[in-house]
Design a protein around this motif. Structure first.
Motif, short mmCIF file in Angstrom:
data_model
loop_
_atom_site.label_atom_id
_atom_site.label_comp_id
_atom_site.label_asym_id
_atom_site.label_seq_id
_atom_site.Cartn_x
_atom_site.Cartn_y
_atom_site.Cartn_z
N ARG A 2 0.82 -1.21 0.00
CA ARG A 2 0.00 0.00 0.00
C ARG A 2 0.86 1.26 0.00
O ARG A 2 0.54 2.25 -0.67
N ASN A 48 0.75 4.01 -3.08
CA ASN A 48 0.42 5.42 -2.80
C ASN A 48 1.53 6.36 -3.27
O ASN A 48 1.27 7.42 -3.85
N LEU A 94 3.29 9.67 4.27
CA LEU A 94 2.88 8.26 4.29
C LEU A 94 3.49 7.52 5.48
O LEU A 94 2.84 6.67 6.10
#
Length: 426
Positions: A119, A123, A144
């Motif tokens: 993920r 992203n 992030l």
């Protein structure tokens, strides 16, 4: 209860499998503890004396199953950090390369894409692909990472709530037990029912003991689980920094015209350098050609000198070989001469040995003759002794002396004769 409330409660159970497992485990646990065979045991006394203890046991199972499920999910995260997601970087790449890298990442398995590493990569690459540049890319990666840290902290919210509320429930059970133990008695009945009151107070403290024990157990398990999860998050941060942090070129739109001017000047400078390099290469080529010619001439002269040296050395070797052959012939001739001389000496020695053998043979014959003569001399001596005794007896000593003198002369002459014969034989 309305339909919306039923849906909310069902969604809570569905999204929190640890609560479902905790409720099922609590039911199974009390089905075992409430059996008649378990009455009076330590486990039954500490977990089934009050309703608060039922809640404490349910919260304990909830917290432990939540920790176990988190630990079971960590191996997937660890394997995801070891997976090769994108090709190794080779210098700075344009931002358009992010589209290809994003497609490469999405080609992996579903369980890898569902991991934190997958993920985070999706992203980060989606941000660059959608924006078309790497501007604010470093800040986005840091954002992030902060979101992952916040998620790690949020994942333990329910567990922290369970750990915090469990001791409060223990104190609540203790207070309720105290109230139940003391509230039903008057001051006049205190002395008569004192053992019952003390027993109720002991049961009240059991609730606090169970709550504190379960809270400490869950706190220690949460500490270990959180440490392992933080180490996995740190591994993800290192992976992102290594593969993506300095991968794309960063260009500001305000400096694009300046970059065009710089690129034009750079191309002109490179063209000038290329022309200068070509001219310099030509000069170096001429110089190297002259140098190679000198080197070839020098090498030719060196070969001639070496050939002359080899010829002189070969002549000296041939002369030495001829001298050595003459010396060897002389040496062999001298050896043959010495051999003939030694052979003549050996023959002479053999002749002398043969003559010596004959002399020894004659000597042995003479010694045999002497031995035979000595035997006769012994007989003669015996006879003379007898004669002397007879002469002495007969008083004829003078005639005996004359006879003895004659015998001695005879023996002497005979010995001379034998000696002369031996000399003549030699």
């Amino acid at each position: 209860m309305t339909m919306s409330e039923n849906r909310k409660s069902w969604s809570l159970l569905k999204t929190d499998p640890a609560l479902v497992l905790a409720l099922g485990s609590t039911v199974v646990f009390y089905c075992i503890v409430l059996q008649p065979a378990m009455h009076g045991t330590l486990l039954a006394r500490y977990t089934s004396e009050h309703a608060v203890e039922y809640v404490i046991v349910t919260l304990f199972f909830w917290g432990m199953f939540d920790i176990i499920l988190k630990l079971l999910a960590l191996p997937r995260e660890y394997l995801a950090t070891r997976h090769e997601w994108i090709p190794p970087k080779v210098g700075r790449e344009p931002a358009s390369k992010s589209v290809e890298l994003l497609a490469h990442v999405r080609n992996n398995s579903a369980w890898l894409l569902a991991s934190r590493t997958g993920r985070r990569l999706i992203n980060a690459l989606t941000f660059v692909a959608e924006k078309g540049s790497a501007a604010d890319y470093r800040e986005h990666l840091q954002h992030l990472a902060d979101l992952d840290d916040q998620e790690s902290h949020t994942n333990y919210t329910v567990l922290r709530f369970v750990i915090a509320v469990t001791p409060i429930l223990g104190f609540l059970g203790t207070v309720v037990h105290f109230g139940a133990a003391i509230g039903g008695f008057s001051f006049e009945d205190m002395e008569a029912k004192l053992p019952e009151i003390v027993s109720g107070m002991g049961t009240a403290f059991n609730t606090t003991s169970v709550a504190l024990a379960t809270a400490m157990t869950m706190m220690f398990a949460m500490f270990l689980c959180e440490r392992v999860e933080l180490s996995v998050v740190a591994s993800i941060d290192r992976l992102i920094d290594h593969d993506l942090l300095h991968r794309f070129e960063v260009k500001d739109a305000n400096i694009v015209p300046f970059l065009a001017v710089i690129q034009t000047a750079n191309r002109e400078a490179l063209d000038g350098i290329a022309r200068t390099s070509q001219e310099q290469v030509k000069i170096w080529t001429k110089g190297l050609d002259v140098l190679f010619e000198h080197f070839a001439e020098r090498q030719r002269l060196e070969l001639l000198r070496e050939q002359a040296s080899f010829d002189a050395l070969r002549q000296r070797y041939e002369s030495f070989e001829s001298q050595r052959e003459d010396q060897m012939r002389q040496f062999f001739a001298l050896i043959d001469k010495r051999h003939d001389e030694n052979w003549a000496q050996i023959q002479l020695a053999l002749d002398r040995a043969s003559m010596f053998r004959e002399d020894v043979s004659q000597l042995l014959q003479a010694m045999n003759a002497i031995a035979r003569g000595e035997g006769r001399l012994v007989e003669l001596q015996t006879s003379l002794a007898d004669n002397l005794r007879l002469l002495n007896d007969s008083s004829q000593i003078d005639s005996a002396l004359h006879g003895l003198t004659a015998a001695i002369h005879l023996i002497t002459s005979r010995s001379r004769t034998i000696g002369m014969s031996d000399s003549a034989a030699a």
